[in-house]
Structures are given as structure tokens and as C-alpha cells.
Design a protein around this motif. Structure first.
Motif, PDB file in Angstrom:
ATOM      1  N   PRO A  41     121.116   6.460   1.446  1.00  0.00           N
ATOM      2  CA  PRO A  41     122.479   7.008   1.563  1.00  0.00           C
ATOM      3  C   PRO A  41     123.522   5.917   1.350  1.00  0.00           C
ATOM      4  O   PRO A  41     123.296   4.754   1.674  1.00  0.00           O
ATOM      5  CB  PRO A  41     122.505   7.537   3.002  1.00  0.00           C
ATOM      6  CG  PRO A  41     121.400   6.827   3.718  1.00  0.00           C
ATOM      7  CD  PRO A  41     120.340   6.567   2.700  1.00  0.00           C
ATOM      8  N   LYS A  42     124.664   6.313   0.792  1.00  0.00           N
ATOM      9  CA  LYS A  42     125.690   5.331   0.426  1.00  0.00           C
ATOM     10  C   LYS A  42     126.265   4.607   1.634  1.00  0.00           C
ATOM     11  O   LYS A  42     126.773   3.491   1.507  1.00  0.00           O
ATOM     12  CB  LYS A  42     126.798   6.021  -0.374  1.00  0.00           C
ATOM     13  CG  LYS A  42     126.338   6.534  -1.738  1.00  0.00           C
ATOM     14  CD  LYS A  42     127.514   7.010  -2.567  1.00  0.00           C
ATOM     15  CE  LYS A  42     127.046   7.529  -3.927  1.00  0.00           C
ATOM     16  NZ  LYS A  42     126.381   6.476  -4.703  1.00  0.00           N
ATOM     17  N   TRP A  43     126.218   5.248   2.821  1.00  0.00           N
ATOM     18  CA  TRP A  43     126.773   4.589   4.006  1.00  0.00           C
ATOM     19  C   TRP A  43     125.896   3.454   4.513  1.00  0.00           C
ATOM     20  O   TRP A  43     126.338   2.603   5.280  1.00  0.00           O
ATOM     21  CB  TRP A  43     127.005   5.596   5.123  1.00  0.00           C
ATOM     22  CG  TRP A  43     125.784   6.404   5.512  1.00  0.00           C
ATOM     23  CD1 TRP A  43     125.477   7.669   5.099  1.00  0.00           C
ATOM     24  CD2 TRP A  43     124.711   5.985   6.378  1.00  0.00           C
ATOM     25  NE1 TRP A  43     124.290   8.079   5.647  1.00  0.00           N
ATOM     26  CE2 TRP A  43     123.792   7.064   6.440  1.00  0.00           C
ATOM     27  CE3 TRP A  43     124.443   4.832   7.111  1.00  0.00           C
ATOM     28  CZ2 TRP A  43     122.621   7.011   7.194  1.00  0.00           C
ATOM     29  CZ3 TRP A  43     123.281   4.769   7.864  1.00  0.00           C
ATOM     30  CH2 TRP A  43     122.386   5.846   7.903  1.00  0.00           C
ATOM     31  N   LEU A  44     124.638   3.418   4.070  1.00  0.00           N
ATOM     32  CA  LEU A  44     123.716   2.381   4.531  1.00  0.00           C
ATOM     33  C   LEU A  44     123.964   1.082   3.775  1.00  0.00           C
ATOM     34  O   LEU A  44     124.050   1.073   2.544  1.00  0.00           O
ATOM     35  CB  LEU A  44     122.277   2.841   4.302  1.00  0.00           C
ATOM     36  CG  LEU A  44     121.165   1.924   4.839  1.00  0.00           C
ATOM     37  CD1 LEU A  44     121.213   1.856   6.361  1.00  0.00           C
ATOM     38  CD2 LEU A  44     119.791   2.425   4.385  1.00  0.00           C
ATOM     39  N   THR A  45     124.070  -0.025   4.501  1.00  0.00           N
ATOM     40  CA  THR A  45     124.333  -1.322   3.876  1.00  0.00           C
ATOM     41  C   THR A  45     123.188  -2.295   4.147  1.00  0.00           C
ATOM     42  O   THR A  45     122.393  -2.110   5.066  1.00  0.00           O
ATOM     43  CB  THR A  45     125.641  -1.936   4.407  1.00  0.00           C
ATOM     44  OG1 THR A  45     125.466  -2.290   5.802  1.00  0.00           O
ATOM     45  CG2 THR A  45     126.801  -0.967   4.271  1.00  0.00           C
ATOM     46  N   GLN A  48     123.381  -3.765   7.656  1.00  0.00           N
ATOM     47  CA  GLN A  48     122.847  -2.861   8.675  1.00  0.00           C
ATOM     48  C   GLN A  48     121.327  -2.926   8.716  1.00  0.00           C
ATOM     49  O   GLN A  48     120.723  -2.912   9.797  1.00  0.00           O
ATOM     50  CB  GLN A  48     123.314  -1.431   8.398  1.00  0.00           C
ATOM     51  CG  GLN A  48     124.789  -1.202   8.646  1.00  0.00           C
ATOM     52  CD  GLN A  48     125.269   0.143   8.129  1.00  0.00           C
ATOM     53  OE1 GLN A  48     124.587   0.809   7.351  1.00  0.00           O
ATOM     54  NE2 GLN A  48     126.453   0.558   8.557  1.00  0.00           N
ATOM     55  N   LEU A  49     120.712  -3.009   7.553  1.00  0.00           N
ATOM     56  CA  LEU A  49     119.249  -3.108   7.493  1.00  0.00           C
ATOM     57  C   LEU A  49     118.763  -4.427   8.093  1.00  0.00           C
ATOM     58  O   LEU A  49     117.739  -4.467   8.775  1.00  0.00           O
ATOM     59  CB  LEU A  49     118.773  -2.972   6.047  1.00  0.00           C
ATOM     60  CG  LEU A  49     118.846  -1.569   5.463  1.00  0.00           C
ATOM     61  CD1 LEU A  49     118.626  -1.602   3.949  1.00  0.00           C
ATOM     62  CD2 LEU A  49     117.805  -0.662   6.123  1.00  0.00           C
ATOM     63  N   GLY A  87     113.654  -2.717   7.667  1.00  0.00           N
ATOM     64  CA  GLY A  87     114.913  -3.448   7.647  1.00  0.00           C
ATOM     65  C   GLY A  87     114.818  -4.775   6.939  1.00  0.00           C
ATOM     66  O   GLY A  87     115.671  -5.134   6.116  1.00  0.00           O
ATOM     67  N   ASP A  88     113.764  -5.529   7.231  1.00  0.00           N
ATOM     68  CA  ASP A  88     113.612  -6.875   6.695  1.00  0.00           C
ATOM     69  C   ASP A  88     113.300  -6.866   5.199  1.00  0.00           C
ATOM     70  O   ASP A  88     113.711  -7.774   4.477  1.00  0.00           O
ATOM     71  CB  ASP A  88     112.490  -7.598   7.455  1.00  0.00           C
ATOM     72  CG  ASP A  88     112.345  -9.049   7.024  1.00  0.00           C
ATOM     73  OD1 ASP A  88     113.376  -9.747   6.966  1.00  0.00           O
ATOM     74  OD2 ASP A  88     111.214  -9.470   6.743  1.00  0.00           O
ATOM     75  N   SER A  89     112.593  -5.849   4.727  1.00  0.00           N
ATOM     76  CA  SER A  89     112.172  -5.812   3.323  1.00  0.00           C
ATOM     77  C   SER A  89     113.162  -5.082   2.426  1.00  0.00           C
ATOM     78  O   SER A  89     113.282  -5.410   1.242  1.00  0.00           O
ATOM     79  CB  SER A  89     110.794  -5.129   3.212  1.00  0.00           C
ATOM     80  OG  SER A  89     109.829  -5.796   3.993  1.00  0.00           O
ATOM     81  N   LEU A  90     113.854  -4.093   2.966  1.00  0.00           N
ATOM     82  CA  LEU A  90     114.713  -3.255   2.138  1.00  0.00           C
ATOM     83  C   LEU A  90     116.112  -3.830   1.956  1.00  0.00           C
ATOM     84  O   LEU A  90     116.785  -3.503   0.975  1.00  0.00           O
ATOM     85  CB  LEU A  90     114.807  -1.844   2.741  1.00  0.00           C
ATOM     86  CG  LEU A  90     115.523  -0.769   1.926  1.00  0.00           C
ATOM     87  CD1 LEU A  90     114.875  -0.573   0.549  1.00  0.00           C
ATOM     88  CD2 LEU A  90     115.549   0.556   2.697  1.00  0.00           C
ATOM     89  N   ASP A  91     116.547  -4.720   2.856  1.00  0.00           N
ATOM     90  CA  ASP A  91     117.940  -5.192   2.776  1.00  0.00           C
ATOM     91  C   ASP A  91     118.241  -5.893   1.452  1.00  0.00           C
ATOM     92  O   ASP A  91     119.228  -5.606   0.787  1.00  0.00           O
ATOM     93  CB  ASP A  91     118.300  -6.078   3.975  1.00  0.00           C
ATOM     94  CG  ASP A  91     117.362  -7.256   4.161  1.00  0.00           C
ATOM     95  OD1 ASP A  91     116.397  -7.399   3.387  1.00  0.00           O
ATOM     96  OD2 ASP A  91     117.588  -8.037   5.112  1.00  0.00           O
TER      97      ASP A  91
END
Length: 232
Positions: A41-45, A48-49, A87-91
Motif C-alpha cells: 500500500p502507498k501509505w507504507l514506507t 515504517q518497515l 520489516g528488515d528485508s522489505l524496507d
């Protein structure tokens, strides 16, 4: 080479180190992360991850500590490890897919987060009683030593190793998950007729492997740099 910013200050042009990942799950993981990043989703940064990954790793340490009183807290640890992977891999992947890379900021923050998260994880393990404090400290020191070598190599050789051989962060998480499931059955293991804590055995092996890898890689990189910068 220098470049002047709009304010007149001078800033070095930063060239990110080449990323190398030869772990067992690297190719599958890369495709999965790219797929998720394109559909996020566009709100995810990315920030944040990164915070999600740190919170989950601290949570894993906390629930390892709580497993001293209730072994089923290990199931929550598994959930935390999965969220930490996300979180650690997708950011970084999300930043690259959206063309929002901040190479210096991302590299610095991501790896400082890894260090603080690892300290929290090992402290939780040490308190859990599932292994001795000496083993937890040995693993933490070995991890920090190996990490330091990787960061220095990224600066001096422009090559950042995301994995050592076939093992990377994802493989370590998978081993921890498998170990947690085994602990639900019994915290002990038998080796050559001697009964010992399962995580003491696994932790000792991990620490020795990381120490040995750090020494071997340090010798190899020292020789490589010596050849590239010979004495006049």
C-alpha cells in the motif's frame, strides 16, 4: 569528486557498495520481496518497515526471556522472527522499487538497527535459561565481529556481503524457528552420550563458525587490500 549543494556546502558523492547475497534462499527471497514491494500500500514506507523489524526483534528477545516462565512464549518468538524478516528485508526493496533510495541513511540506520536488535535478542536468550549466558555473549561478540568486518569491507572494497557462504540473515531466522519448535519438545540434546542444552550446542557451533569465518575473511581481505595498495 565533490558536488556543491544548493546551499553552497560541499558534499561527497556517495557510491553504494555492490551487494552480494549467495545464501540458500537468496533468489526465492528476492523475487518474493519484489512481488510484495510492487503490491505494498502507498501509505507504507521503508522507515515504517525498518521500525517494524526492530520492534519485532526486540519483541523476540522479550518473549525469549518470558519463555523462562512459559515455554509457549517461543511460539510468539517465531511470529516476531517472521515479522522481523518482513520489516528488515522489505524496507530496502520497497525503496528501490519506488526509486526512493537514501543510500547513506539507509545503510547506516539499517545496520545500527540490526546491532541494537541483535543485542536485545541475545539478552533475551541469555535470560531465558535455554542456554548459558556465556554462550549468548559468545554469539553476540562473534556476530558483532563479523558485522564489523562486513561494514569495513563495504567501505574499503565497495562490496557488501549480505551472506557468508550459503548462510544469511534469513537462514539464521529459519534455524532459530526450527530450534524453537524443537525446544517445545525438549530443551536438551544429547551429544556423544552427554546431555546438554540444545541451544548451548547450537550456539557454540554458531559462535565458532562466525569467529572462524571472521578470521578467514579478514586474512583474505587484508591480502587483497595489500595487493591493491603495495608499498612504493
Amino acid at each position: 569528486m565533490n558536488a556543491k549543494t544548493a546551499t553552497g556546502s560541499v558534499r561527497m558523492i556517495f557510491a553504494p557498495a555492490r551487494r552480494v547475497n549467495r545464501s540458500l534462499t537468496a533468489s526465492v527471497e528476492k523475487r518474493a520481496l519484489h512481488w510484495m514491494a510492487e503490491r505494498a500500500p502507498k501509505w507504507l514506507t521503508s522507515d515504517q518497515l525498518t521500525m517494524l523489524g526492530l520492534t519485532a526483534q526486540v519483541g523476540a528477545g522479550l518473549f525469549y526471556a518470558l519463555s523462562r516462565y512459559n515455554r509457549y512464549a517461543l511460539l510468539v518468538v517465531i511470529l516476531c522472527l517472521v515479522i522481523n524478516w518482513l520489516g528488515d528485508s522489505l524496507d530496502g526493496t520497497l525503496a528501490r522499487v519506488r526509486q526512493q533510495q537514501r543510500p547513506r541513511f539507509g545503510f547506516y540506520v539499517d545496520h545500527m538497527v540490526d546491532i541494537f536488535g541483535s543485542v536485545a535478542l541475545m539478552c533475551g536468550l541469555g535470560y531465558s535459561g535455554l542456554l548459558h549466558w556465556q554462550t549468548a555473549i559468545a554469539m553476540l561478540v562473534a556476530f558483532l565481529l563479523l558485522s564489523s568486518e562486513s561494514y569495513l569491507a563495504a567501505y574499503t572494497l565497495s562490496c557488501f556481503q549480505l551472506s557468508q557462504g550459503i548462510f544469511g540473515p534469513t537462514e539464521i531466522r529459519l534455524l532459530l524457528i526450527a530450534g524453537n519448535l524443537a525446544l517445545l519438545h525438549s530443551p536438551y540434546s544429547t551429544l556423544f552420550g552427554h546431555k546438554m542444552l540444545l541451544f548451548d550446542l547450537g550456539g557454540a557451533i554458531a559462535a565458532v563458525c562466525m569467529f572462524t569465518t571472521a578470521i578467514v575473511i579478514t586474512i583474505r581481505h587484508t591480502a587483497e587490500l595489500y595487493r591493491e595498495e603495495p608499498l612504493p
